[in-house]
Design a protein around this motif. Structure first.
Motif, PDB file in Angstrom:
ATOM      1  N   ILE A 257      -1.692   3.494   6.056  1.00 61.91           N
ATOM      2  CA  ILE A 257      -0.507   4.265   5.664  1.00 61.91           C
ATOM      3  C   ILE A 257      -0.776   5.761   5.833  1.00 61.91           C
ATOM      4  O   ILE A 257      -1.841   6.267   5.441  1.00 61.91           O
ATOM      5  CB  ILE A 257      -0.142   3.965   4.184  1.00 61.91           C
ATOM      6  N   LEU A 258       0.203   6.445   6.398  1.00 64.69           N
ATOM      7  CA  LEU A 258       0.156   7.905   6.552  1.00 64.69           C
ATOM      8  C   LEU A 258       1.193   8.509   5.603  1.00 64.69           C
ATOM      9  O   LEU A 258       2.344   8.066   5.587  1.00 64.69           O
ATOM     10  CB  LEU A 258       0.523   8.264   7.997  1.00 64.69           C
ATOM     11  N   ILE A 259       0.771   9.498   4.834  1.00 65.24           N
ATOM     12  CA  ILE A 259       1.684  10.167   3.901  1.00 65.24           C
ATOM     13  C   ILE A 259       1.769  11.650   4.248  1.00 65.24           C
ATOM     14  O   ILE A 259       0.740  12.331   4.382  1.00 65.24           O
ATOM     15  CB  ILE A 259       1.164  10.058   2.440  1.00 65.24           C
ATOM     16  N   LEU A 260       2.985  12.152   4.368  1.00 65.15           N
ATOM     17  CA  LEU A 260       3.200  13.594   4.507  1.00 65.15           C
ATOM     18  C   LEU A 260       4.041  14.055   3.327  1.00 65.15           C
ATOM     19  O   LEU A 260       5.087  13.460   3.043  1.00 65.15           O
ATOM     20  CB  LEU A 260       3.984  13.929   5.779  1.00 65.15           C
ATOM     21  N   LEU A 261       3.574  15.073   2.645  1.00 69.56           N
ATOM     22  CA  LEU A 261       4.380  15.701   1.601  1.00 69.56           C
ATOM     23  C   LEU A 261       4.886  17.021   2.171  1.00 69.56           C
ATOM     24  O   LEU A 261       4.096  17.818   2.700  1.00 69.56           O
ATOM     25  CB  LEU A 261       3.531  15.912   0.347  1.00 69.56           C
TER      26      LEU A 261
ATOM     27  N   PRO B  35      13.743  21.322  -2.650  1.00 73.40           N
ATOM     28  CA  PRO B  35      12.661  21.854  -1.832  1.00 73.40           C
ATOM     29  C   PRO B  35      11.753  20.817  -1.188  1.00 73.40           C
ATOM     30  O   PRO B  35      10.872  21.218  -0.445  1.00 73.40           O
ATOM     31  CB  PRO B  35      11.847  22.622  -2.879  1.00 73.40           C
ATOM     32  N   GLY B  36      11.928  19.506  -1.432  1.00 74.56           N
ATOM     33  CA  GLY B  36      10.829  18.642  -1.031  1.00 74.56           C
ATOM     34  C   GLY B  36      11.175  17.425  -0.214  1.00 74.56           C
ATOM     35  O   GLY B  36      12.303  16.960  -0.196  1.00 74.56           O
ATOM     36  N   GLY B  37      10.175  16.897   0.453  1.00 71.13           N
ATOM     37  CA  GLY B  37      10.352  15.666   1.195  1.00 71.13           C
ATOM     38  C   GLY B  37       9.069  14.868   1.189  1.00 71.13           C
ATOM     39  O   GLY B  37       7.962  15.420   1.091  1.00 71.13           O
ATOM     40  N   TYR B  38       9.211  13.560   1.271  1.00 70.54           N
ATOM     41  CA  TYR B  38       8.068  12.651   1.280  1.00 70.54           C
ATOM     42  C   TYR B  38       8.257  11.676   2.426  1.00 70.54           C
ATOM     43  O   TYR B  38       9.333  11.094   2.580  1.00 70.54           O
ATOM     44  CB  TYR B  38       8.009  11.888  -0.049  1.00 70.54           C
ATOM     45  N   VAL B  39       7.218  11.519   3.235  1.00 66.48           N
ATOM     46  CA  VAL B  39       7.236  10.530   4.313  1.00 66.48           C
ATOM     47  C   VAL B  39       6.061   9.601   4.103  1.00 66.48           C
ATOM     48  O   VAL B  39       4.914  10.054   3.984  1.00 66.48           O
ATOM     49  CB  VAL B  39       7.083  11.216   5.698  1.00 66.48           C
ATOM     50  N   GLY B  40       6.316   8.314   4.011  1.00 70.93           N
ATOM     51  CA  GLY B  40       5.242   7.317   3.927  1.00 70.93           C
ATOM     52  C   GLY B  40       5.453   6.315   5.036  1.00 70.93           C
ATOM     53  O   GLY B  40       6.453   5.615   5.057  1.00 70.93           O
TER      54      GLY B  40
ATOM     55  N   LEU C 188       0.837  -1.206   0.000  1.00 74.76           N
ATOM     56  CA  LEU C 188       0.000   0.000   0.000  1.00 74.76           C
ATOM     57  C   LEU C 188       0.874   1.259   0.000  1.00 74.76           C
ATOM     58  O   LEU C 188       0.542   2.256  -0.649  1.00 74.76           O
ATOM     59  CB  LEU C 188      -0.946  -0.017   1.205  1.00 74.76           C
ATOM     60  N   GLU C 189       1.995   1.209   0.692  1.00 66.47           N
ATOM     61  CA  GLU C 189       2.896   2.378   0.662  1.00 66.47           C
ATOM     62  C   GLU C 189       3.446   2.583  -0.748  1.00 66.47           C
ATOM     63  O   GLU C 189       3.611   3.716  -1.199  1.00 66.47           O
ATOM     64  CB  GLU C 189       4.022   2.211   1.684  1.00 66.47           C
ATOM     65  N   ALA C 190       3.729   1.481  -1.449  1.00 60.94           N
ATOM     66  CA  ALA C 190       4.213   1.602  -2.834  1.00 60.94           C
ATOM     67  C   ALA C 190       3.180   2.340  -3.686  1.00 60.94           C
ATOM     68  O   ALA C 190       3.520   3.250  -4.454  1.00 60.94           O
ATOM     69  CB  ALA C 190       4.487   0.213  -3.425  1.00 60.94           C
ATOM     70  N   ALA C 191       1.920   1.971  -3.531  1.00 57.33           N
ATOM     71  CA  ALA C 191       0.851   2.623  -4.302  1.00 57.33           C
ATOM     72  C   ALA C 191       0.730   4.095  -3.904  1.00 57.33           C
ATOM     73  O   ALA C 191       0.554   4.982  -4.755  1.00 57.33           O
ATOM     74  CB  ALA C 191      -0.468   1.889  -4.072  1.00 57.33           C
ATOM     75  N   ALA C 192       0.855   4.362  -2.614  1.00 63.14           N
ATOM     76  CA  ALA C 192       0.710   5.738  -2.121  1.00 63.14           C
ATOM     77  C   ALA C 192       1.828   6.633  -2.640  1.00 63.14           C
ATOM     78  O   ALA C 192       1.603   7.771  -3.061  1.00 63.14           O
ATOM     79  CB  ALA C 192       0.713   5.725  -0.593  1.00 63.14           C
ATOM     80  N   LEU C 193       3.047   6.114  -2.634  1.00 65.04           N
ATOM     81  CA  LEU C 193       4.187   6.909  -3.127  1.00 65.04           C
ATOM     82  C   LEU C 193       3.985   7.251  -4.605  1.00 65.04           C
ATOM     83  O   LEU C 193       4.183   8.397  -5.028  1.00 65.04           O
ATOM     84  CB  LEU C 193       5.486   6.129  -2.930  1.00 65.04           C
TER      85      LEU C 193
END
Ligand SMILES: C[S@@+](CC[C@H](N)C(=O)[O-])C[C@H]1O[C@@H](n2cnc3c(N)ncnc32)[C@H](O)[C@@H]1O
Length: 205
Positions: A198-202, A130-135, A24-29
């Motif tokens: 899954i929690l996603i922060l952009l 400028p960016g970061g991704y947390v899954g 699910l994290e793969a799909a979310a990313l």
């Protein structure tokens, strides 16, 4: 179990055993970063390269880092691209591998193994613009007892994990120079009546 030892042991079956969190994290990313483009991505805790392969579609080059030689060996075998530099290093140590800067840092299913989020976001902030991704595995799942675990001949092995609340992730990021662009949650079978997995922060700087 100690995190590095655990992933060295888990590496032989990480890609082949059923794992809803991994998938699910793969799909979310993919959904979160689709259509974006980056010059140099730092993938922190790349594991067996589940996301590295796809990140090559959105990043010109990738530094894919992990401290598990076993996980990295799988990733290297999977992705023989000259655009990916694999690095064996501990995120909790000095970031001597970080030369220049990154326009994306990806943390996928890694931060649950890191006690001090502030120290990590401080280092990330120093090299990222400028960016970061947390899954991450959603803390709501952790409240119910979910942890990274796998089976060996000696039984169930549970990897050392820390529970960080949603506000812990957001505040550690913002205290260290990131702003929160979006927050999303992903559910098994897209069923929003269940506990999110899954929690996603952009993030942006
Ligand atoms: C659950 S796996 C996720 C791998 C990959 N990101 C994915 O989503 O499939 C967590 C990975 O983080 C790595 N890791 C955990 N703590 C680390 C640390 N302090 N330094 C480097 N790698 C770390 C582990 O070795 C493992 O490969």
């Amino acid at each position: 179990m100690n995190v590095k030892t655990a992933y060295d042991q888990w590496s032989s079956q990480y890609d082949t055993q059923p794992n809803k969190t991994r998938d699910l994290e793969a799909a979310a990313l993919r959904e979160t970063l689709a259509g974006m483009h980056f010059t140099h991505c730092l993938e922190a805790g790349c594991g067996t390269g589940k996301n590295t392969e796809w990140l090559l579609d959105v990043a010109t080059k990738i530094t894919a880092l992990d401290f598990s030689a076993g996980m990295l060996a799988k990733a290297r075998a999977r992705i023989p691209s000259p655009r990916v530099a694999f690095v064996e290093a501990d995120l909790l140590g000095e970031w001597q591998f970080a030369v220049g800067s990154y326009d994306l840092i990806v943390f996928s299913l890694v931060l649950e193994h890191v006690k001090d989020l502030d120290a990590l976001f401080r280092k990330a902030s120093g090299v990222c613009k400028p960016g970061g991704y947390v899954g991450e595995l959603h803390p709501f799942k952790q409240y119910g007892g979910s942890k990274a675990r796998f089976q060996t001949g000696e039984g169930t092995q549970v990897v050392t994990c820390y529970t960080h609340h949603v506000s812990d992730f957001a505040q550690a990021a913002t205290r260290n120079g990131f702003s929160l662009v979006s927050i999303s949650e992903y559910f098994d079978d897209q069923d929003r009546a269940t506990i999110p997995r899954i929690l996603i922060l952009l993030l942006a700087k």
